[in-house]
Design a protein around this motif. Sequence first.
Motif, PDB file in Angstrom:
ATOM      1  N   MET A  93       0.840  -1.197   0.000  1.00 57.91           N
ATOM      2  CA  MET A  93       0.000   0.000   0.000  1.00 57.91           C
ATOM      3  C   MET A  93       0.876   1.249   0.000  1.00 57.91           C
ATOM      4  O   MET A  93       1.965   1.254   0.566  1.00 57.91           O
ATOM      5  CB  MET A  93      -0.925   0.010   1.215  1.00 57.91           C
ATOM      6  CG  MET A  93      -1.772   1.270   1.340  1.00 57.91           C
ATOM      7  SD  MET A  93      -2.998   1.210   2.678  1.00 57.91           S
ATOM      8  CE  MET A  93      -4.274   0.253   1.880  1.00 57.91           C
ATOM      9  N   LYS A  94       0.381   2.291  -0.643  1.00 58.26           N
ATOM     10  CA  LYS A  94       1.077   3.571  -0.693  1.00 58.26           C
ATOM     11  C   LYS A  94       1.338   4.083   0.721  1.00 58.26           C
ATOM     12  O   LYS A  94       0.486   3.968   1.609  1.00 58.26           O
ATOM     13  CB  LYS A  94       0.216   4.572  -1.458  1.00 58.26           C
ATOM     14  CG  LYS A  94       0.841   5.948  -1.635  1.00 58.26           C
ATOM     15  CD  LYS A  94      -0.125   6.865  -2.379  1.00 58.26           C
ATOM     16  CE  LYS A  94       0.464   8.264  -2.523  1.00 58.26           C
ATOM     17  NZ  LYS A  94       1.658   8.281  -3.381  1.00 58.26           N
ATOM     18  N   LYS A  95       2.533   4.639   0.943  1.00 57.17           N
ATOM     19  CA  LYS A  95       2.849   5.199   2.250  1.00 57.17           C
ATOM     20  C   LYS A  95       1.859   6.308   2.589  1.00 57.17           C
ATOM     21  O   LYS A  95       1.513   7.127   1.728  1.00 57.17           O
ATOM     22  CB  LYS A  95       4.267   5.752   2.265  1.00 57.17           C
ATOM     23  CG  LYS A  95       5.358   4.706   2.334  1.00 57.17           C
ATOM     24  CD  LYS A  95       6.718   5.359   2.514  1.00 57.17           C
ATOM     25  CE  LYS A  95       7.811   4.315   2.693  1.00 57.17           C
ATOM     26  NZ  LYS A  95       9.127   4.943   2.931  1.00 57.17           N
ATOM     27  N   PRO A  96       1.400   6.370   3.831  1.00 59.22           N
ATOM     28  CA  PRO A  96       0.443   7.416   4.196  1.00 59.22           C
ATOM     29  C   PRO A  96       1.087   8.803   4.204  1.00 59.22           C
ATOM     30  O   PRO A  96       2.302   8.952   4.330  1.00 59.22           O
ATOM     31  CB  PRO A  96      -0.013   7.009   5.596  1.00 59.22           C
ATOM     32  CG  PRO A  96       1.090   6.162   6.130  1.00 59.22           C
ATOM     33  CD  PRO A  96       1.680   5.454   4.945  1.00 59.22           C
ATOM     34  N   GLY A 156      -4.140   9.014  -1.406  1.00 51.95           N
ATOM     35  CA  GLY A 156      -4.080   7.761  -0.678  1.00 51.95           C
ATOM     36  C   GLY A 156      -4.395   8.012   0.785  1.00 51.95           C
ATOM     37  O   GLY A 156      -4.882   9.092   1.146  1.00 51.95           O
ATOM     38  N   PRO A 157      -4.143   7.049   1.660  1.00 51.71           N
ATOM     39  CA  PRO A 157      -4.449   7.228   3.081  1.00 51.71           C
ATOM     40  C   PRO A 157      -3.669   8.395   3.682  1.00 51.71           C
ATOM     41  O   PRO A 157      -2.511   8.616   3.347  1.00 51.71           O
ATOM     42  CB  PRO A 157      -4.033   5.897   3.705  1.00 51.71           C
ATOM     43  CG  PRO A 157      -3.053   5.300   2.758  1.00 51.71           C
ATOM     44  CD  PRO A 157      -3.493   5.742   1.395  1.00 51.71           C
ATOM     45  N   PHE A 158      -4.325   9.131   4.581  1.00 54.61           N
ATOM     46  CA  PHE A 158      -3.656  10.284   5.188  1.00 54.61           C
ATOM     47  C   PHE A 158      -4.137  10.491   6.613  1.00 54.61           C
ATOM     48  O   PHE A 158      -5.270  10.165   6.972  1.00 54.61           O
ATOM     49  CB  PHE A 158      -3.874  11.554   4.363  1.00 54.61           C
ATOM     50  CG  PHE A 158      -5.311  12.011   4.258  1.00 54.61           C
ATOM     51  CD1 PHE A 158      -5.818  12.977   5.117  1.00 54.61           C
ATOM     52  CD2 PHE A 158      -6.155  11.486   3.285  1.00 54.61           C
ATOM     53  CE1 PHE A 158      -7.136  13.405   5.014  1.00 54.61           C
ATOM     54  CE2 PHE A 158      -7.472  11.909   3.167  1.00 54.61           C
ATOM     55  CZ  PHE A 158      -7.970  12.873   4.038  1.00 54.61           C
ATOM     56  N   ALA A 159      -3.236  11.022   7.428  1.00 59.62           N
ATOM     57  CA  ALA A 159      -3.549  11.405   8.800  1.00 59.62           C
ATOM     58  C   ALA A 159      -3.634  12.924   8.871  1.00 59.62           C
ATOM     59  O   ALA A 159      -2.973  13.637   8.109  1.00 59.62           O
ATOM     60  CB  ALA A 159      -2.483  10.889   9.760  1.00 59.62           C
ATOM     61  N   ASP A 219       0.265   1.204  11.422  1.00 61.09           N
ATOM     62  CA  ASP A 219      -0.106  -0.204  11.554  1.00 61.09           C
ATOM     63  C   ASP A 219      -1.532  -0.448  11.057  1.00 61.09           C
ATOM     64  O   ASP A 219      -1.825  -1.508  10.487  1.00 61.09           O
ATOM     65  CB  ASP A 219       0.025  -0.656  13.009  1.00 61.09           C
ATOM     66  CG  ASP A 219       1.478  -0.823  13.448  1.00 61.09           C
ATOM     67  OD1 ASP A 219       2.372  -0.803  12.565  1.00 61.09           O
ATOM     68  OD2 ASP A 219       1.709  -0.940  14.666  1.00 61.09           O
ATOM     69  N   PHE A 220      -2.417   0.504  11.280  1.00 62.41           N
ATOM     70  CA  PHE A 220      -3.798   0.383  10.797  1.00 62.41           C
ATOM     71  C   PHE A 220      -3.822   0.187   9.288  1.00 62.41           C
ATOM     72  O   PHE A 220      -4.557  -0.657   8.766  1.00 62.41           O
ATOM     73  CB  PHE A 220      -4.588   1.637  11.197  1.00 62.41           C
ATOM     74  CG  PHE A 220      -6.001   1.671  10.675  1.00 62.41           C
ATOM     75  CD1 PHE A 220      -7.010   0.970  11.318  1.00 62.41           C
ATOM     76  CD2 PHE A 220      -6.320   2.415   9.537  1.00 62.41           C
ATOM     77  CE1 PHE A 220      -8.320   1.006  10.846  1.00 62.41           C
ATOM     78  CE2 PHE A 220      -7.622   2.452   9.059  1.00 62.41           C
ATOM     79  CZ  PHE A 220      -8.619   1.746   9.718  1.00 62.41           C
ATOM     80  N   TRP A 221      -2.994   0.936   8.581  1.00 65.83           N
ATOM     81  CA  TRP A 221      -3.003   0.880   7.111  1.00 65.83           C
ATOM     82  C   TRP A 221      -2.147  -0.256   6.551  1.00 65.83           C
ATOM     83  O   TRP A 221      -2.146  -0.473   5.338  1.00 65.83           O
ATOM     84  CB  TRP A 221      -2.564   2.220   6.540  1.00 65.83           C
ATOM     85  CG  TRP A 221      -3.620   3.263   6.656  1.00 65.83           C
ATOM     86  CD1 TRP A 221      -4.919   3.164   6.285  1.00 65.83           C
ATOM     87  CD2 TRP A 221      -3.462   4.591   7.175  1.00 65.83           C
ATOM     88  NE1 TRP A 221      -5.595   4.341   6.545  1.00 65.83           N
ATOM     89  CE2 TRP A 221      -4.724   5.230   7.096  1.00 65.83           C
ATOM     90  CE3 TRP A 221      -2.373   5.302   7.701  1.00 65.83           C
ATOM     91  CZ2 TRP A 221      -4.920   6.533   7.511  1.00 65.83           C
ATOM     92  CZ3 TRP A 221      -2.572   6.601   8.117  1.00 65.83           C
ATOM     93  CH2 TRP A 221      -3.835   7.215   8.024  1.00 65.83           C
ATOM     94  N   LYS A 222      -1.443  -0.959   7.425  1.00 64.58           N
ATOM     95  CA  LYS A 222      -0.692  -2.116   6.941  1.00 64.58           C
ATOM     96  C   LYS A 222      -1.620  -3.287   6.617  1.00 64.58           C
ATOM     97  O   LYS A 222      -1.233  -4.214   5.912  1.00 64.58           O
ATOM     98  CB  LYS A 222       0.356  -2.535   7.974  1.00 64.58           C
ATOM     99  CG  LYS A 222       1.551  -1.587   8.048  1.00 64.58           C
ATOM    100  CD  LYS A 222       2.543  -2.026   9.108  1.00 64.58           C
ATOM    101  CE  LYS A 222       3.719  -1.050   9.185  1.00 64.58           C
ATOM    102  NZ  LYS A 222       4.674  -1.414  10.267  1.00 64.58           N
TER     103      LYS A 222
END
Length: 299
Positions: A1-4, A113-116, A134-137
């Motif tokens: 998965m793409k790095k957040p 992609g995923p972001f905080a 870890d959630f996005w892993k």
Amino acid sequence: MKKPTLVVMAAGMGSRFGGLKQITPVDGDGNSLLHYSIYDAMTAGFGKVVFIIKHAIDAEFRELTRRVERHIETAYVYQENDILPEGFSAPEGRVKPWGTGHAVLCAKDELDGPFAVINSDDYYGRGAYTALADFWKQPRTEHEFCMVGYRLRNAMTDSGYVARGVCDVQDGFLTGITERTHIEKRGDDAEFTLDGKTWQPLPGDTVVSMNCWGFSTLLLDELEARFPAFLRTMPDPLKSEFFLPTVADAAIHDGLASVRMLHTDEHWYGVTYREDLGLVQQALAKKHAEGLYPEHLFD
């Protein structure tokens, strides 16, 4: 998965603190709290940082973050009151920013992609970013969001009152947030007031939001879809704000998304009041001495 990606909301001014908290040094190298956030996020596996700022602080802010640009992909976006959907214009006399939902919407073009999302002037601790990463892993759908919750006793100040979102959690998922705008510390616990006269207890282990969220790009679509409706129905054209948690809550109750609550025992640190600064500096110096951080964050 793409790095957040880490989205840092840095457009606000610290009125109670008495200055621009985003650029206040907290160590001998001139690092601010946001430098520690970026270092922790990088260590946890984040691959990009997006700063949301105002044009008025652009030069000063970029001077602060220049050392970061050599270590992680960096982007700057701007939150201004005239950045509105087609057909809308800022009401005459509007000075107050449109809120955290609008801030993140301003970063839409930099997110794929995923972001905080975090505040620039808060220290969240390494564990928060590790929990997010870890959630996005694990395989996630676009309908799965998350938030890092803090124990209230770990997210208070001795210098005055704070506002916190008290989280309702069922089976590990966030079901709602109740904003308490005046909470004061009472030992390991706290009390809140609605009228300034009567007080109600809040246990120290109450889970609260510190605006440390994890989203998919579905959130951006929701912000974009809901912002015009907010502009059409806002009760106060000069002061009403489009809040990120309000949109996340609406997505939950409309069945569009779930928000997994990620817990951490990290201590939050911030400079809500100028008196907090010395305590924050001491806490970070101790973490350096314990080896959590190198002598220089960004060589």
